[in-house]
Design a protein around this motif. Sequence first.
Motif, mmCIF file in Angstrom:
data_model
loop_
_atom_site.group_PDB
_atom_site.id
_atom_site.type_symbol
_atom_site.label_atom_id
_atom_site.label_comp_id
_atom_site.label_asym_id
_atom_site.label_seq_id
_atom_site.Cartn_x
_atom_site.Cartn_y
_atom_site.Cartn_z
ATOM 1 N N GLY A 124 0.796 -1.227 0.000
ATOM 2 C CA GLY A 124 0.000 0.000 0.000
ATOM 3 C C GLY A 124 0.827 1.274 0.000
ATOM 4 N N LYS A 125 2.100 1.136 0.353
ATOM 5 C CA LYS A 125 3.054 2.246 0.386
ATOM 6 C C LYS A 125 2.658 3.382 1.340
ATOM 7 C CE LYS A 125 4.983 1.203 -4.084
ATOM 8 N NZ LYS A 125 5.705 0.072 -3.588
ATOM 9 N N ASN A 126 1.789 3.063 2.339
ATOM 10 C CA ASN A 126 1.333 4.081 3.292
ATOM 11 C C ASN A 126 1.916 3.919 4.684
ATOM 12 O OD1 ASN A 126 -0.415 5.478 1.513
ATOM 13 N ND2 ASN A 126 -1.929 3.859 1.752
ATOM 14 N N HIS A 127 2.193 2.682 5.087
ATOM 15 C CA HIS A 127 2.605 2.414 6.463
ATOM 16 C C HIS A 127 3.844 1.515 6.474
ATOM 17 C CE1 HIS A 127 -1.192 4.077 7.796
ATOM 18 N NE2 HIS A 127 -1.811 3.288 6.936
ATOM 19 N N PRO A 128 4.662 1.646 7.508
ATOM 20 C CA PRO A 128 5.800 0.716 7.644
ATOM 21 C C PRO A 128 5.288 -0.669 8.016
ATOM 22 C CG PRO A 128 5.649 2.123 9.564
ATOM 23 C CD PRO A 128 4.608 2.616 8.600
ATOM 24 N N PHE A 129 6.147 -1.661 7.870
ATOM 25 C CA PHE A 129 5.805 -3.043 8.211
ATOM 26 C C PHE A 129 6.926 -3.595 9.074
ATOM 27 C CE2 PHE A 129 5.918 -7.647 7.257
ATOM 28 C CZ PHE A 129 4.627 -7.981 7.615
ATOM 29 N N CYS A 130 6.565 -4.169 10.203
ATOM 30 C CA CYS A 130 7.541 -4.758 11.120
ATOM 31 C C CYS A 130 7.270 -6.255 11.226
ATOM 32 C CB CYS A 130 7.413 -4.115 12.503
ATOM 33 S SG CYS A 130 8.511 -4.852 13.738
ATOM 34 N N PHE A 131 8.345 -7.048 11.196
ATOM 35 C CA PHE A 131 8.189 -8.488 11.408
ATOM 36 C C PHE A 131 9.396 -9.020 12.157
ATOM 37 C CE2 PHE A 131 10.420 -8.097 7.416
ATOM 38 C CZ PHE A 131 11.323 -9.148 7.389
ATOM 39 N N THR A 132 9.191 -10.160 12.787
ATOM 40 C CA THR A 132 10.280 -10.806 13.519
ATOM 41 C C THR A 132 10.562 -12.163 12.892
ATOM 42 O OG1 THR A 132 8.782 -11.805 15.139
ATOM 43 C CG2 THR A 132 9.734 -9.669 15.702
ATOM 44 N N GLN A 133 11.809 -12.596 13.029
ATOM 45 C CA GLN A 133 12.225 -13.884 12.507
ATOM 46 C C GLN A 133 13.326 -14.427 13.407
ATOM 47 O OE1 GLN A 133 12.659 -14.504 8.179
ATOM 48 N NE2 GLN A 133 14.816 -14.787 8.640
ATOM 49 N N SER A 134 13.086 -15.573 13.994
ATOM 50 C CA SER A 134 14.033 -16.124 14.963
ATOM 51 C C SER A 134 15.045 -17.081 14.366
ATOM 52 C CB SER A 134 13.263 -16.849 16.072
ATOM 53 O OG SER A 134 12.471 -15.930 16.760
ATOM 54 N N GLN A 135 14.914 -17.426 13.112
ATOM 55 C CA GLN A 135 15.850 -18.379 12.542
ATOM 56 C C GLN A 135 16.991 -17.653 11.865
ATOM 57 O OE1 GLN A 135 12.806 -20.309 10.281
ATOM 58 N NE2 GLN A 135 13.209 -19.119 8.478
ATOM 59 N N ALA A 136 18.098 -18.162 11.625
ATOM 60 C CA ALA A 136 18.620 -19.421 12.121
ATOM 61 C C ALA A 136 19.032 -19.279 13.590
ATOM 62 C CB ALA A 136 19.809 -19.839 11.286
ATOM 63 N N ILE A 137 19.737 -18.222 13.928
ATOM 64 C CA ILE A 137 20.110 -18.007 15.328
ATOM 65 C C ILE A 137 19.796 -16.571 15.755
ATOM 66 C CG2 ILE A 137 21.853 -19.826 15.466
ATOM 67 C CD1 ILE A 137 23.968 -17.551 15.117
ATOM 68 N N CYS A 138 18.706 -16.031 15.212
ATOM 69 C CA CYS A 138 18.337 -14.646 15.532
ATOM 70 C C CYS A 138 17.479 -14.535 16.787
ATOM 71 C CB CYS A 138 17.599 -14.014 14.355
ATOM 72 S SG CYS A 138 18.642 -13.802 12.905
ATOM 73 N N GLY A 139 16.952 -15.647 17.287
ATOM 74 C CA GLY A 139 16.112 -15.602 18.487
ATOM 75 C C GLY A 139 16.823 -14.966 19.670
ATOM 76 N N ARG A 140 18.117 -15.202 19.779
ATOM 77 C CA ARG A 140 18.903 -14.668 20.898
ATOM 78 C C ARG A 140 18.989 -13.150 20.890
ATOM 79 N NH1 ARG A 140 24.214 -17.831 19.673
ATOM 80 N NH2 ARG A 140 22.623 -19.300 19.037
ATOM 81 N N SER A 141 18.634 -12.496 19.780
ATOM 82 C CA SER A 141 18.622 -11.034 19.755
ATOM 83 C C SER A 141 17.228 -10.482 20.047
ATOM 84 C CB SER A 141 19.120 -10.504 18.411
ATOM 85 O OG SER A 141 18.160 -10.668 17.404
ATOM 86 N N LEU A 142 16.240 -11.380 20.181
ATOM 87 C CA LEU A 142 14.870 -11.005 20.511
ATOM 88 C C LEU A 142 14.571 -11.232 21.989
ATOM 89 C CD1 LEU A 142 12.287 -9.965 19.172
ATOM 90 C CD2 LEU A 142 11.682 -12.332 18.697
#
Length: 126
Positions: free
Chosen positions: A80-98
């Motif tokens: 829509g180009k109107n709003h930002p989008f945020c998402f999380t992803q814990s793989q492969a070893i990104c969970g430790r930063s969440l």
Amino acid sequence: PPSHVVFDALHLALESVSFVDDGKPADWELRRPGVPKRNFGSALIVKLPPGREKVAFRIRYETTAKCTAIQWLAPEQTKGKNHPFCFTQSQAICGRSLLPCQDTPCVKTPFTCRVTAPMPLVAVCS
């Protein structure tokens, strides 16, 4: 019996660790490994109280701008180009930063999310 538990932590601002049942502070330290493992984060080591079979901790922390598990898309990158989008992803070893965790596929961590989003945005968590 074990004397401590170890959690993986990467780019987290750790504030405190306490016991859930009585709120008392737990003894903890953040141990940073040497090269070449330094890029994988630190070990959050929490001392276990003697004589207890089960222990629940409350770890107070914040993510930081260096968090590899939280990603933002600018409005121009969305449909829509109107709003930002945020998402999380814990793989492969990104969970430790969440969150502080034992960041391996064989350890599953239950969690609760509370998200507030302004209208007309919608928050989804699974």
